[in-house]
Every structure is written in structure tokens, then in C-alpha cells.
Scaffold this active site. Sequence first.
Site, mmCIF file in Angstrom:
data_model
loop_
_atom_site.group_PDB
_atom_site.id
_atom_site.type_symbol
_atom_site.label_atom_id
_atom_site.label_comp_id
_atom_site.label_asym_id
_atom_site.label_seq_id
_atom_site.Cartn_x
_atom_site.Cartn_y
_atom_site.Cartn_z
ATOM 1 N N ARG A 152 0.839 -1.207 0.000
ATOM 2 C CA ARG A 152 0.000 0.000 0.000
ATOM 3 C C ARG A 152 0.870 1.252 0.000
ATOM 4 N NH1 ARG A 152 -4.472 -2.517 4.220
ATOM 5 N NH2 ARG A 152 -6.041 -2.977 2.636
ATOM 6 N N HIS A 176 -0.039 -5.559 12.764
ATOM 7 C CA HIS A 176 -0.990 -5.157 11.733
ATOM 8 C C HIS A 176 -2.153 -4.441 12.407
ATOM 9 C CE1 HIS A 176 -2.982 -5.108 7.954
ATOM 10 N NE2 HIS A 176 -3.956 -5.913 8.307
HETATM 11 O O1 TXD Z 1 -3.763 -8.009 6.085
HETATM 12 C C1 TXD Z 1 -4.478 -8.857 6.516
HETATM 13 N N1 TXD Z 1 -3.990 -9.836 7.257
HETATM 14 C C2 TXD Z 1 -5.930 -8.858 6.198
HETATM 15 C C3 TXD Z 1 -6.811 -9.566 7.073
HETATM 16 C C4 TXD Z 1 -6.429 -8.241 5.035
HETATM 17 C C5 TXD Z 1 -7.746 -8.409 4.687
HETATM 18 C C6 TXD Z 1 -8.675 -9.197 5.460
HETATM 19 N N2 TXD Z 1 -8.170 -9.552 6.742
HETATM 20 C C7 TXD Z 1 -8.960 -10.484 7.562
HETATM 21 O O2 TXD Z 1 -9.077 -11.731 6.888
HETATM 22 C C8 TXD Z 1 -10.371 -10.048 7.849
HETATM 23 O O3 TXD Z 1 -10.424 -9.120 8.888
HETATM 24 C C9 TXD Z 1 -10.998 -11.383 8.216
HETATM 25 O O4 TXD Z 1 -10.694 -11.714 9.561
HETATM 26 C C10 TXD Z 1 -10.308 -12.373 7.282
HETATM 27 C C11 TXD Z 1 -11.101 -12.768 6.046
HETATM 28 O O5 TXD Z 1 -11.466 -11.633 5.300
HETATM 29 P P1 TXD Z 1 -12.521 -11.768 4.082
HETATM 30 O O6 TXD Z 1 -12.687 -10.419 3.502
HETATM 31 O O7 TXD Z 1 -12.156 -12.888 3.194
HETATM 32 O O8 TXD Z 1 -13.834 -12.165 4.885
HETATM 33 P P2 TXD Z 1 -15.162 -12.884 4.371
HETATM 34 O O9 TXD Z 1 -15.420 -12.541 2.933
HETATM 35 O O10 TXD Z 1 -16.214 -12.627 5.367
HETATM 36 O O11 TXD Z 1 -14.760 -14.429 4.404
HETATM 37 C C12 TXD Z 1 -14.541 -15.137 5.568
HETATM 38 C C13 TXD Z 1 -14.991 -16.544 5.305
HETATM 39 C C14 TXD Z 1 -16.511 -16.693 5.087
HETATM 40 O O12 TXD Z 1 -16.784 -17.295 3.840
HETATM 41 C C15 TXD Z 1 -16.945 -17.559 6.259
HETATM 42 O O13 TXD Z 1 -18.034 -18.428 5.925
HETATM 43 C C16 TXD Z 1 -15.672 -18.340 6.546
HETATM 44 O O14 TXD Z 1 -14.647 -17.368 6.437
HETATM 45 N N3 TXD Z 1 -15.641 -18.981 7.851
HETATM 46 C C17 TXD Z 1 -15.133 -20.216 8.044
HETATM 47 N N4 TXD Z 1 -14.559 -21.077 7.204
HETATM 48 C C18 TXD Z 1 -14.165 -22.270 7.703
HETATM 49 N N5 TXD Z 1 -14.308 -22.606 9.012
HETATM 50 C C19 TXD Z 1 -14.887 -21.768 9.883
HETATM 51 N N6 TXD Z 1 -15.037 -22.109 11.172
HETATM 52 C C20 TXD Z 1 -15.327 -20.503 9.414
HETATM 53 N N7 TXD Z 1 -15.931 -19.436 9.998
HETATM 54 C C21 TXD Z 1 -16.112 -18.512 9.036
#
Ligand code: TXD
Length: 315
Positions: A152, A176
Site C-alpha cells: 500500500r 498489523h
Molecule cells: O492483512 C491482513 N492480514 C488482512 C486480514 C487483510 C484483509 C482481510 N483480513 C482479515 O481476513 C479479515 O479481517 C478477516 O478476519 C479475514 C477474512 O477476510 P474476508 O474479507 O475474506 O472475509 P469474508 O469474505 O467474510 O470471508 C470469511 C470466510 C466466510 O466465507 C466464512 O463463511 C468463513 O470465512 N468462515 C469459516 N470457514 C471455515 N471454518 C470456519 N469455522 C469458518 N468461519 C467462518
Amino acid sequence: MRKKVTIVGAGNVGSMAGLRIFEKELADVVIIDVVKGLAEGKALDIKESAPAEGYNVDIKGYTKDYAASEGSDIVIVTAGVTRKPGMSRDDLLSTNIGIIEEVIKNVSRFSPDSILIMISNPLDAMCHLAYEVSGFPRGRVIGMAGALDSMRLCAFVAEELGISVENVNAMVLGGHGDSMVPLPRYTTVCGIPIIQLMNQKRIGALIQRTRDAGAEIVSLLKTGSAYYAPSAAAVEMVEAILKDKKKIMPCSVLLNGEYGIDGVFLGVPVKLGQKGAEDIIEVDLNKEEIDALHNSAEAVRKLIDKMRELRENRS
Ligand code: TXD
């Protein structure tokens, strides 16, 4: 044999990372989600794009079926909830603890030799949790954050100076979160530190924008958070590992005395290769920079303490 990457969480970051890995033909991809059909649907849609472009790797989605992840070289963890406008990353702690515990138990059972790339927030605390639950050596638990924050800053510097992003190298260390530590002295354009190219005020503004970059996107999107750049940063790490590039990127790793910090996951420059985080580079920091890094470590340590309390209260 082709490499195998499992992505847990078929949401925005997970599915976009899957698409990028697929398009680069880096590995066969397995995507797992808790929501019935979600990972299956996304993977199928991506797979059906292959004939047009001639991609020759496989991608498949599963609902909670961790057996499908068996023998993965890398597991990317994006499962969890995202923040809503006005929330900090730390506000996600209590919800994501339970999710990450369950995910790590499963993936470490089926892929005991894998390298974990953590993405879920609050990132550094979730890395710590993954490290504890998996029992993996520290070189195989790596958090993606510094790569994104640095990208970024690179993008902002290139835009400000009207030059190619390829000419810019940025370094953002620390946790972060609000305490991240962008380093202008080590942010360069073709080797020239930006402090020679811009005045303090401009640099300060770009640094502040970098700190707020995640929130800027959250407030624009209203629902969900950034995923194009986060997935690109994660896949840059995947590529460095699978191709054994020995690429230096800022990543969150467990510090054991480096930078005078012990027992905390924090973003520092790391050498990424086939064994994961193969080395930690200790750059020379001035007093102001090292103080900022130590402050950031304290913020992460507080979160880890809070996490410990929450876990103890639940059990
Ligand atoms: O720089 C960084 N590290 C980050 C972190 C940059 C961007 C996003 N960041 C974090 O990643 C954000 O704060 C979230 O904690 C995660 C995932 O972000 P995303 O934008 O992909 O979130 P979504 O679209 O809500 O997707 C999360 C998915 C969703 O499909 C849920 O159904 C699933 O996680 N989910 C699970 N999958 C498997 N097993 C379990 N238990 C589960 N719970 C939720």
C-alpha cells in the site's frame, strides 16, 4: 508432482487468493468453508474459467471436509469475520479465536508438514494462536500483513511521485494495526530513500494513509474489507515459498529476542523459501524506530494476554 495449497475461508480474500494461485498455476488448490456449498460454488466457477485461458491446475471446494486438505504444502487461513465501519481489527478477537482454533486443529492434523500463512484478524494474535494450537515450529507459522501494508505504501509513493510502482520498495514493520511502523528511511525509489525525494509533510501524509488504508476501504465498501490487495500479497508469499525464492518480505513471525523482543508475533523482514520463514533480517533502526517497534510489540502482547484470558474463561 504438483504442489498443493489449501485455503480455509471461501470469502473475499480466500476466493480471490484461490483465483490468483490458479491463474499463476502455482499449485492445485483446495478451498474449505463452513457455509454449505460456498467453497464448492466458487471453486467450480474458477475452474470453469480454465478453458479460456488454458490453466492446467485443479481447484476444488469443500464444506468442512478437512480430509480434502491432506498433504498440503501451504495452508492459507482466511476464515473468520471482518470488521464493519468504525470497528478496529482487535474488535474481532473473541469471535475469531474460536474459529481459528477449530481451523488450525483440523489443518495441522491433515497437513502436519505444511506452512501456515495466517490472514484472519487480529493478525498477530491469530498467528500466536495458530502457533500454539498447531505446535508447528516458528518458521512454519507466518502472518500476512507487512506485505500488504508495504504494498500500500509503495502504491501511494508511486502515485505521489508519478513513477512506476516497480521502482518503489517500501518497508512497513510492526503489528498489523494502528501501531504499525512504516519506515521512510528504508522506503526507496531505485535505491534512493524517499526522504531525499519528498518533504516530511508529504511523507507523513502517505504514512498516515498507509496506517488507515484498511479502514479507508472498509468505510468505502460499507460491507466487508479489502481483498484484492490482501490476496495479491498473500499469493506473493505463496509464490516465494513454493519457488524457494529466498525473497525478503515483511511478515509476522514469532520473535525470540530479535529486535530485543521476545515471545510476540510481529512484522519484520523475513526470508521466505521452501522451509517457510527461513531467516529474520535485523535492520539497523534508530531510537525512534525501535521505540515504535517496541510499542507495537506491547500492543500485540496486550492482545495476546486478552486472548489467553478469553480462552481460559471459555474452558
Ligand atoms: O492483512 C491482513 N492480514 C488482512 C486480514 C487483510 C484483509 C482481510 N483480513 C482479515 O481476513 C479479515 O479481517 C478477516 O478476519 C479475514 C477474512 O477476510 P474476508 O474479507 O475474506 O472475509 P469474508 O469474505 O467474510 O470471508 C470469511 C470466510 C466466510 O466465507 C466464512 O463463511 C468463513 O470465512 N468462515 C469459516 N470457514 C471455515 N471454518 C470456519 N469455522 C469458518 N468461519 C467462518
